[in-house]
Design an enzyme around this catalytic site. Structure first.
Site, PDB file in Angstrom:
ATOM      1  N   ASP A  94    -110.835   0.136  96.131  1.00  0.00           N
ATOM      2  CA  ASP A  94    -111.384  -0.428  94.935  1.00  0.00           C
ATOM      3  C   ASP A  94    -111.132   0.460  93.630  1.00  0.00           C
ATOM      4  OD1 ASP A  94    -112.388  -2.548  96.611  1.00  0.00           O
ATOM      5  OD2 ASP A  94    -114.399  -2.625  95.756  1.00  0.00           O
ATOM      6  N   HIS A 241    -112.966   3.759  98.117  1.00  0.00           N
ATOM      7  CA  HIS A 241    -112.434   3.675  96.273  1.00  0.00           C
ATOM      8  C   HIS A 241    -111.369   4.932  96.217  1.00  0.00           C
ATOM      9  CE1 HIS A 241    -116.581   1.943  96.379  1.00  0.00           C
ATOM     10  NE2 HIS A 241    -116.144   1.379  95.246  1.00  0.00           N
TER      11      HIS A 241
END
Ligand code: ZN
Length: 282
Positions: A94, A241
């Site tokens: 992400d 992430h």
């Protein structure tokens, strides 16, 4: 201020087909409580305290469901790949693309022959178009993680939610040459207005099976890896992430410390890597 949409190259579809919105049973029950409370007050003003209490309790439950990223109370939520996917796993990253981290992530994925799904932020993709295209060129999928990644996204009304989704959808489709089919809310937080907006834009909400909380600073890589790999099984969706990465105690981006361990564990478990689009029928 109204944003003018950027033109798409010919032949690209700006959004997948819309799908009908069906309120979840919980939303239907909440609506019934509101209507019932109104009716009770009209019938007998003495019932006002009971009615207000019922409405407040219902709204607390709905707000709580929006603050629970893996909740399905507000509508469909992909938390695990379907049974039809088989002996596979989906790594998702992400908040990118991030020039300081994403290229190293791509190299690690290449080393293990792994394909992954990147939930990208629209305005970040605009700043790094070549990197976004490189993600696609190396076999990975791009999905929608809003235009700005506002952390108070779950407080937005319908128009602003729709704009955050549509602006990102437009630029990600343009740069990737493929239309995102999945959406992930910033920090996974949302409200009951999100699902109707996703239906109108033909997107599906996707959360995860497990996350490592890899955005913390000076965190313990062992703990992040343990959270991601605990109970590792076929059809898991793991969240990490490449944008806004946390760091280990040496200051190295956490994902670059943890991802090799995750890839090794997946290889040892004999699981095959897939993107969400590959694993979930359209
Ligand atoms: Zn995010």
């Amino acid at each position: 201020m109204t944003r003018m949409p950027e033109p798409l190259p010919s032949g690209l579809t700006p959004t997948p087909p819309t799908r009908p919105w069906r309120p979840s049973p919980w939303l239907g029950a909440a609506a019934a409580v509101h209507v019932g409370a109104l009716g009770a007050c009209v019938a007998s003003p003495a019932l006002l305290p009971w009615a207000l209490g019922s409405v407040a309790a219902t709204d607390v439950v709905l707000a709580g469901a929006g603050l629970w990223p893996r909740s399905t109370l507000l509508g469909p939520n992909l938390r695990r790949l379907p049974a039809s996917a088989g002996n596979v796993i989906a790594l998702t990253f992400d908040d990118g693309p991030n020039p300081a981290v994403t290229p190293a992530v791509l190299d690690l994925l290449d080393a293990y022959g792994a394909r992954a799904t990147f939930f990208c932020v629209g305005e970040t993709a605009r700043r790094h178009p070549a990197l976004l295209r490189q993600i696609v060129a190396r076999g990975h999928a791009i999905e929608n993680h809003t235009e700005h990644h506002w952390l108070h996204f779950s407080t937005f009304g319908p128009a602003r939610i729709a704009r955050e989704i549509a602006d990102a959808q437009r630029v990600l489709t343009d740069l990737a040459g493929r239309t995102p089919r999945f959406f992930r809310a910033p920090a996974g937080l949302r409200n009951p207005l999100l699902e109707p907006a996703l239906c109108r834009q033909g997107l599906r909400l996707a959360s995860w099976t497990r996350r490592g909380f890899d955005t913390w600073r000076n965190a313990d890589p062992d703990g992040v890896a343990r959270r991601l790999l605990r109970g590792l099984a076929a059809r898991d969706i793991l969240l990490m992430h490449d944008g806004n990465p946390g760091s280990d105690r040496e200051g190295k981006p956490m994902i670059l410390t943890v991802l090799p361990r995750v890839l090794q564990a997946i290889e040892a478990a004999g699981l095959r890597h897939v993107t969400l689009q590959e694993a979930v029928p359209a």
